[in-house]
Write an enzyme that holds these catalytic residues in place. Sequence first.
Site, PDB file in Angstrom:
ATOM      1  N   ARG A  35       0.991  -1.344  -0.285  1.00 18.02           N
ATOM      2  CA  ARG A  35       0.048  -0.149   0.163  1.00 18.02           C
ATOM      3  C   ARG A  35       0.833   1.223  -0.267  1.00 18.02           C
ATOM      4  O   ARG A  35       0.472   2.271  -0.634  1.00 18.02           O
ATOM      5  CB  ARG A  35      -1.116  -0.015   1.280  1.00 18.02           C
ATOM      6  CG  ARG A  35      -1.660  -1.029   1.021  1.00 18.02           C
ATOM      7  CD  ARG A  35      -3.139  -0.997   1.755  1.00 18.02           C
ATOM      8  NE  ARG A  35      -4.294  -1.353   1.188  1.00 18.02           N
ATOM      9  CZ  ARG A  35      -5.395  -1.809   2.354  1.00 18.02           C
ATOM     10  NH1 ARG A  35      -5.940  -1.497   3.229  1.00 18.02           N
ATOM     11  NH2 ARG A  35      -6.361  -2.716   1.821  1.00 18.02           N
ATOM     12  N   LYS A 198     -18.424 -14.431   1.889  1.00 16.94           N
ATOM     13  CA  LYS A 198     -19.451 -13.435   2.330  1.00 16.94           C
ATOM     14  C   LYS A 198     -20.438 -13.577   1.677  1.00 16.94           C
ATOM     15  O   LYS A 198     -20.535 -12.357   0.344  1.00 16.94           O
ATOM     16  CB  LYS A 198     -18.947 -12.075   2.403  1.00 16.94           C
ATOM     17  CG  LYS A 198     -17.653 -12.100   3.850  1.00 16.94           C
ATOM     18  CD  LYS A 198     -16.880 -10.708   3.592  1.00 16.94           C
ATOM     19  CE  LYS A 198     -15.274 -11.103   2.938  1.00 16.94           C
ATOM     20  NZ  LYS A 198     -15.131  -9.560   2.649  1.00 16.94           N
ATOM     21  N   GLY A 351      -9.470  -8.469  -1.298  1.00 16.74           N
ATOM     22  CA  GLY A 351      -7.807  -8.058  -0.355  1.00 16.74           C
ATOM     23  C   GLY A 351      -7.444 -10.475  -0.290  1.00 16.74           C
ATOM     24  O   GLY A 351      -6.395 -10.331  -0.740  1.00 16.74           O
ATOM     25  N   GLY A 374     -13.011  -4.075  -0.071  1.00 12.60           N
ATOM     26  CA  GLY A 374     -14.714  -3.055   0.430  1.00 12.60           C
ATOM     27  C   GLY A 374     -15.117  -2.394  -0.724  1.00 12.60           C
ATOM     28  O   GLY A 374     -15.482  -2.521  -1.510  1.00 12.60           O
TER      29      GLY A 374
HETATM   30  P1  ADP Z   1     -12.369 -11.967  -0.881  1.00 11.86           P
HETATM   31  O1  ADP Z   1     -11.272 -10.308   0.530  1.00 11.86           O
HETATM   32  O2  ADP Z   1     -11.249 -11.537  -2.332  1.00 11.86           O
HETATM   33  O3  ADP Z   1     -13.019 -10.966  -1.177  1.00 11.86           O
HETATM   34  P2  ADP Z   1     -13.381 -12.920   1.192  1.00 11.86           P
HETATM   35  O4  ADP Z   1     -13.138 -12.375   2.204  1.00 11.86           O
HETATM   36  O5  ADP Z   1     -14.699 -13.131   0.552  1.00 11.86           O
HETATM   37  O6  ADP Z   1     -12.835 -12.732  -0.159  1.00 11.86           O
HETATM   38  O7  ADP Z   1     -12.825 -14.614   1.567  1.00 11.86           O
HETATM   39  C1  ADP Z   1     -11.860 -15.398   1.386  1.00 11.86           C
HETATM   40  C2  ADP Z   1     -11.656 -16.600   2.099  1.00 11.86           C
HETATM   41  O8  ADP Z   1     -12.654 -17.318   1.876  1.00 11.86           O
HETATM   42  C3  ADP Z   1     -10.664 -16.853   2.369  1.00 11.86           C
HETATM   43  O9  ADP Z   1     -10.767 -16.798   3.799  1.00 11.86           O
HETATM   44  C4  ADP Z   1     -10.967 -18.406   1.908  1.00 11.86           C
HETATM   45  O10 ADP Z   1     -10.592 -19.610   3.488  1.00 11.86           O
HETATM   46  C5  ADP Z   1     -12.557 -18.551   3.054  1.00 11.86           C
HETATM   47  N1  ADP Z   1     -13.441 -19.781   2.014  1.00 11.86           N
HETATM   48  C6  ADP Z   1     -13.091 -19.383   0.819  1.00 11.86           C
HETATM   49  N2  ADP Z   1     -13.856 -21.254   0.845  1.00 11.86           N
HETATM   50  C7  ADP Z   1     -14.852 -21.439   1.446  1.00 11.86           C
HETATM   51  C8  ADP Z   1     -14.912 -22.077   1.868  1.00 11.86           C
HETATM   52  N3  ADP Z   1     -15.490 -23.448   1.222  1.00 11.86           N
HETATM   53  N4  ADP Z   1     -15.140 -22.910   3.109  1.00 11.86           N
HETATM   54  C9  ADP Z   1     -15.688 -21.755   4.533  1.00 11.86           C
HETATM   55  N5  ADP Z   1     -14.354 -20.838   4.287  1.00 11.86           N
HETATM   56  C10 ADP Z   1     -14.133 -20.703   2.202  1.00 11.86           C
HETATM   57 MG    MG Z   2     -11.508 -10.905   2.917  1.00 14.20          MG
END
Ligand code: ADP
Ligand code: MG
Length: 394
Positions: A35, A198, A351, A374
């Site tokens: 960053r 999420k 992230g 976000g």
């Molecule tokens: P990003 O930060 O890229 O937007 P998220 O924060 O929504 O992504 O999700 C990331 C998390 O989702 C990771 O920590 C990963 O371990 C978790 N994840 C992915 N697949 C699964 C699953 N099948 N069960 C539980 N957690 C999961």
């Molecule tokens: Mg995330």
Amino acid sequence: MKKTVKDINVAGKKVLVRCDFNVPMKDGDITDDIRITSALPTIKYLVSEGAAVILMSHMGRPKGEPKPEYSLKPVADRLSELLGTEVIFAASPQVVDDNVKKTAAALEGGQVMLLENVRYRAEETKNDEPFTGELASLGEIFVNDAFGTAHRAHCSTAGLAKYMPSVSGFLIEKEVKFLGDALESPERPFVAIMGGAKVGDKIPVIENLLKKVDTLIIGGGMSYTFFKAMGYEIGKSILDEESIELAGELMKKAEQMGVELLIPVDSVCAKEFDNNSEKAVFDRDKIPADMMGMDIGPETVKLYCDIISKAKTVVWNGPAGVFEMPSFAEGTRAIAGALAESDAVTVIGGGDSAAAVEQFGFADKMTHISTGGGASLEFLEGKELPGISCLEDK
Ligand code: ADP
Ligand code: MG
């Protein structure tokens, strides 16, 4: 199009620059400075143009109080190293006080100072006075380059724009260009990959992307909410109970719109949420009651990588599995690898997705990795970001 630092004369001016220096810290050390390095082009440009540069940022959540563990002092030190010139650190628990005002007033063209964590002040996240006015008193031009907080209207993001001419830095310009072009004028086929944990947060994004893409691929933890909506049992898999109905509606919507919405066909499942747990692959309608889905399965990987290889634009948000555990990282690695090999425009938002691409060593093969989790989600959702809409149009 928003004006950037190149569209105004900054020589000899006091320029307030909002950066996103919210870096991860461990025991007082910065563990990842991406960053900070991402902010360098704007800072270096302003210095070379002879501006007196006053930097602002938040770090963590000190909740409106001065808390030493959230001080930006380590950032000032790292910045000094990276710029090869001293960055004056304005160490004030009030962020702006008489001393800080004096330092800012004496700052000459080509010099750089960094204010203390703006979230030491309770007004910051409420976009409230008197803090905005105090910040404004230090400068003549506002530059927002903090994409990571552009989705928030705070004193140091949208608030300052009411006081002075306001333009974007190069980082925000780049983020808006890559995310915006992908959404508004993608070369087709345009494929979006949505994963992660999420689901609730990401449903509005899926909804917006359905209007733009040719194919939408679902992976990661959110898959199981879709499985549930399809009537399958998902054992102990992660589920967003409240989103089941919406997931069903999205599937119907996609069909009506003629958009291809792909849900995984198989899943790597485990007995426990543990790297060393017993694991096995199951078709999506056969997940045992005592197991949980941890990654997309090999058939799904094949299907998805094939689609990716034919795409001309790909936006990816959210890992395909629990990639932090090597036993369940294969789906995410394969997708990242397919993106790295493809000659499509590849844009990574989120992230954890960015961390995954980095971890697998594919970061330099991507067209653009967004620095704002976000903020990039809200952008993909089609929302107006207050930290950007407040800036002057070209
Ligand atoms: P990003 O930060 O890229 O937007 P998220 O924060 O929504 O992504 O999700 C990331 C998390 O989702 C990771 O920590 C990963 O371990 C978790 N994840 C992915 N697949 C699964 C699953 N099948 N069960 C539980 N957690 C999961
Ligand atoms: Mg995330």
